[in-house]
Every structure is written in structure tokens, then in C-alpha cells.
Design an enzyme around this catalytic site. Structure first.
Site: not given
Ligand code: GLN
Length: 486
Positions: A79, A154, A178
Site C-alpha cells: 500500500k 482504504s 482498512s
Molecule cells: N474507513 C475508515 C476511515 O475512513 C478507516 C480508514 C483506515 O483504516 N485507514 O477512517
């Protein structure tokens, strides 16, 4: 079976028996990527040449009879918020479009030292803020199961890369789901390890008290293999733990006999897709048939997780993203004064979701809001943590849903951040408590999309998560789920 359809474990066995070479393996993933990447768009940066060179080095070492890691020659996608020395790391943001870190993140260094060829850097929501990968400053990634749908986020690029056969293993980060939610949307196993199990050195922070890197793969065994390589204490990350690392692959076949499983009925509200509720119940039944003792469990205070997570995440990210000022990172025309420079750099460099969260975070850290918002969120976080401690004293595992729906169409929630936040309700509590949690595929919906279920365990009990996930996988049939679309 084609090379790109094999699990990392199968590839590892063939490599160790010298039935295939590391160059053949990497070459195969590179070719597959050339064929399907134009439709999926999982990668921000691809590094096929460097990956082939790393694979060649592994083959040469094997020829010389040098000892090698079981992961030597197994390619990896990373990532793009995990630093790679000498290789652009954008965080999906215009701000870091040209940023080249001087050194590898600890997890990347371990992977490279083990001989894992790095295939490239995968797409993400800007700085990890989002759940669909549509908040990337560059382009959205498409779900390999249905190219009109989101891959989740994400870590959507990492999930899509593995699901499409462009990498056998990938690294994501999970601050608030994420890794687990894109794994569920793309039919993969995804693990968020215990806070402290893996070094965070070199991850670009979103919310430092919750950030963790984690593996995405087709099988629990593959995730176990990668966690085994990455776990352990690191002096560059004072929050990393000295807790001994289990031999995860070795404990996989132990099954679930005698394990106490708590079914999170409250965590599966009635407005969730019926098919998702049914999948969770099916998984509970399979665990019970195999000797686990399944009972209802409750985490009464996790209902506040959504508010607590967003307050804390916004506050922490407004502090950690303060370094992006246009001077050290990102460039902007110098303004009349320093405020003008900041405002120009941030105005141009950050997308709307990042701005929204930084404004919220900065506002709740102000003197008159600190106590009623930030401190209050910390207190509720402590209560949520206590709920987990109590439940995980009674149960070895908690079983629940990952998301209320399967992968949704691109664009559906893009302009409705509150709807996007709400869909994270099942994956936010774990990070607030610092416990490990895993998402694994449990069948397909009537529309042919993967459904994920979530397992949670007490801190440092990743081995139990893998054992249960492995058993569920075995009971579901031999082949991992593969998207038919590509
Ligand atoms: N979807 C969550 C957010 O928008 C998690 C993001 C993450 O784990 N990086 O913050």
C-alpha cells in the site's frame, strides 16, 4: 493451475523444491498485471524491473545453497502509505506525488530482506481516509469481481491486486478497518494484527494510536506466513511489543474444538443485508459442528464507536498531518507570509475528505472543545476497551459481520461521507480496543459478490484467528474464491 492462481504457500513449496524459479513466478505476476491492470487500476506505481532483479537474486542464492526464507521469491504488493526507500510513496495524495522516502518502513525492509520481490505500490484513499478508494487523488480502483463496483478501502488497491491475481500477497494498513473491509469486498482474508504486533516504523500515520499494517491474501495460511515474517519487536517503534511471536502456520491445523465463540448478534443489526446475517450464522454453525461452543456475546458500548473513532482519528490526524506544510513536503509558491504559504499548500495539496477531517480535528483540539469532545471520546474509548476485555475473558473468539453490504457501485457513497462512515460500524471497535481482528470470505451473495465475516480475539491471539479462519475455509470447499470477471 496457472502460477498467478496459486497461493503463496503453494508457490513457496514449488520454489523450495526448485520446480519453479523465482523469476518465473515474478514474471508471471508481471504479465498478468499487464493484462488486467488497465481495467482494475490497483497500482499507483509499478516496479516490474526491480521485482525481477530481486527474484533473480533469490534464484542465485538458491543455486548456491544459501538458506532462504519460505517467502523468498514470493512477490508482494505494498500500500502506498508504507514507505519504500528510493521508491515514490504518495499516500494517494497530490501533496506527496513526488515524495521519495530515504528508507524502507520496517515491514518493507523485512519483506525485502526475506527475498520478496516488490511489485509496486497500491492505490488508497488519500492518507487512508475513506472506505472505497474513491478518495485517492489519482483514480479509483475497480473491484475485480465487478468492475463497476468499489474494492473497498482504504487498502482497496492492495485487495484488488491480490483478488485479480496481480500479486499473491499484499500489505495494507488498518486504522479503522482498512484491511478487513476491502478483504471482505474482494473475497480475501485480511488481518489487522494486535496493536504493537508489527512495527509501525515507516507507516505514514493516520491515527497513531490505532494504525497497524496487515496482510491480505487468498488464504488464512498465506496471511499466517506473512504475519510470521513481519511480527516482532522493533526498536524504531516504541509501541511495538516484545511478546513472543507464535509459529502461526504450525498451529493452523489445530481446529476449533473446545474454543468458546461469542456470536455478536448486536453487532449484526437488522438493517444489514440478510445474506450477510445468514453468512455470519452459517459460520457460527460450522464452528459449532467442529467442536466450538457458540453462545451469544454482547459489547454494549460499541454503539458509540463511530463517534469516538471519528473524533479521535480526526484529532490525531490533524496533529500528524501538521507536517504537511508545503515547506518540507509538497511544494507551493511562497506566499506573502507563512499562513498564506500553509493555506495555499494545503488548499491545493489535500482533497475534500482530508480537509473535512483536519478541520474537525483542529476544532476539537481547541481549548474550549478539548474537554467535551477529545477527552470525552478518550473516556468512552476506555469503556469500549473494557467491553472487549470482559467479552474476551469469556470467549476465545468473537464472530460478527464486517460490513452491512457487499461491494457497492462506484459513486454510490462518494459524495455522502456520513453514509460512508456509517458502513464502518463493525470494524471501528477493534482498533479502539487494540485487539486483533480478521476478515475472511464466507460464500457469495445472490449477485455473485463475496461476503466477509469477522473474527476478533484477545491481544496477541492471532493464532486462534488463523485456526478458525483456516477451518472455515476448509469446510467451505477446496478452492479459494476467484473472481470470474477477469
Ligand atoms: N474507513 C475508515 C476511515 O475512513 C478507516 C480508514 C483506515 O483504516 N485507514 O477512517
Amino acid at each position: 493451475m496457472k502460477i498467478f492462481e496459486m497461493s503463496a504457500l503453494e508457490l513457496s513449496r514449488l520454489l523450495q523444491k526448485k520446480e519453479i524459479s523465482a523469476v518465473e513466478v515474478t514474471q508471471n505476476f508481471v504479465e498478468r498485471t499487464a493484462a488486467v491492470e488497465p481495467q482494475v487500476q490497483a497500482y499507483i506505481t509499478r516496479t516490474p524491473e526491480a521485482a525481477l532483479a530481486a527474484a533473480r537474486a533469490v534464484d542465485e542464492k538458491r543455486e548456491r545453497g544459501e538458506p532462504l526464507s519460505p517467502l523468498a521469491g514470493i512477490p508482494l504488493a505494498v500500500k502506498d502509505n508504507i514507505c519504500t526507500g528510493g521508491l515514490r510513496t504518495t499516500c494517494g495524495s497530490r501533496f506527496l506525488e513526488e515524495y521519495i522516502p530515504p528508507v524502507d518502513a520496517a515491514v518493507v525492509k523485512k519483506a525485502r530482506d526475506a527475498g520478496m520481490p516488490l511489485l509496486g505500490k497500491t492505490n488508497l484513499d488519500e492518507f487512508g481516509m475513506g472506505s472505497s478508494t474513491e478518495n485517492s487523488a489519482f483514480f479509483p480502483t475497480h473491484n475485480p469481481w465487478d468492475l463497476q463496483r468499489v474494492p473497498g478501502g482504504s487498502s482497496g488497491g492492495s485487495a484488488a491486486a491480490v483478488a485479480a491475481g496481480m500479486a499473491p500477497l499484499a500489505l495494507g494498513t488498518d486504522t479503522g478497518g482498512s484491511v478487513r473491509q476491502p478483504a471482505a469486498f474482494c473475497g480475501l482474508v485480511g488481518l489487522r494484527p494486535t496493536y504493537g504486533r508489527i512495527s509501525r516504523a515507516g507507516l505514514v500515520p493516520l491515527a497513531s494510536s490505532m494504525d497497524q499494517a496487515g496482510p491480505l491474501a487468498f488464504t488464512a495460511a498465506d496471511c499466517a506466513l506473512l504475519l510470521g515474517l513481519l511480527a516482532g519487536e522493533d526498536r524504531d517503534d516504541p509501541t511495538s511489543s516484545a511478546e513472543p511471536v507464535d509459529d502461526y502456520p504450525a498451529t493452523l491445523p489445530e481446529g476449533v474444538k473446545g474454543l468458546r465463540v461469542g456470536l455478536l448478534t448486536e453487532n449484526v443489526p437488522q438493517d444489514f443485508d440478510r445474506e450477510i446475517i445468514a453468512a455470519v450464522q452459517r459460520a457460527a454453525a460450522v464452528l459449532a459442528e467442529n467442536g466450538a461452543v457458540v453462545e451469544d456475546a454482547a459489547l454494549p458500548r460499541i454503539r458509540s464507536s463511530l463517534e469516538v473513532y471519528h473524533l479521535l482519528c480526526a484529532a490525531e490526524s490533524s496533529s500528524s498531518l501538521g507536517r504537511f506544510d508545503g515547506l518540507r513536503y509538497g511544494c507551493s509558491e511562497p506566499g506573502e507570509n507563512v499562513n498564506e504559504m500553509y493555506s495555499r499548500a494545503r488548499g491545493e495539496g489535500f482533497g475534500p475528505e482530508v480537509k473535512r477531517r483536519l478541520l474537525l480535528g483542529t476544532s476539537i483540539l481547541r481549548e474550549n472543545r478539548y474537554e467535551p469532545f477529545y477527552r470525552q471520546a478518550l473516556r468512552v474509548r476506555a469503556l469500549i476497551r473494557r467491553d472487549f476485555e470482559e467479552a474476551l475473558a469469556r470467549f476465545d473468539l468473537l464472530l460478527g459481520a464486517v460490513a452491512p453490504t457487499t461491494a457497492y457501485p462506484l459513486g454510490e457513497k462518494k459524495d455522502d461521507p456520513v453514509a460512508m462512515y456509517h458502513a464502518d460500524i463493525c470494524i471501528l471497535p477493534g482498533p479502539l480496543a487494540g485487539v486483533p481482528a480478521l476478515s475472511l470470505p464466507c460464500g457469495l451473495s445472490a449477485a455473485g459478490l463475496p461476503i466477509g465475516v469477522q473474527l476478533t480475539a484477545a491481544p496477541f491471539q492471532e493464532a486462534i484467528l488463523f485456526r478458525a479462519a483456516h477451518l472455515l475455509e476448509q469446510e467451505q470447499g477446496p478452492a479459494p474464491l476467484r473472481p470470474p470477471a477477469l
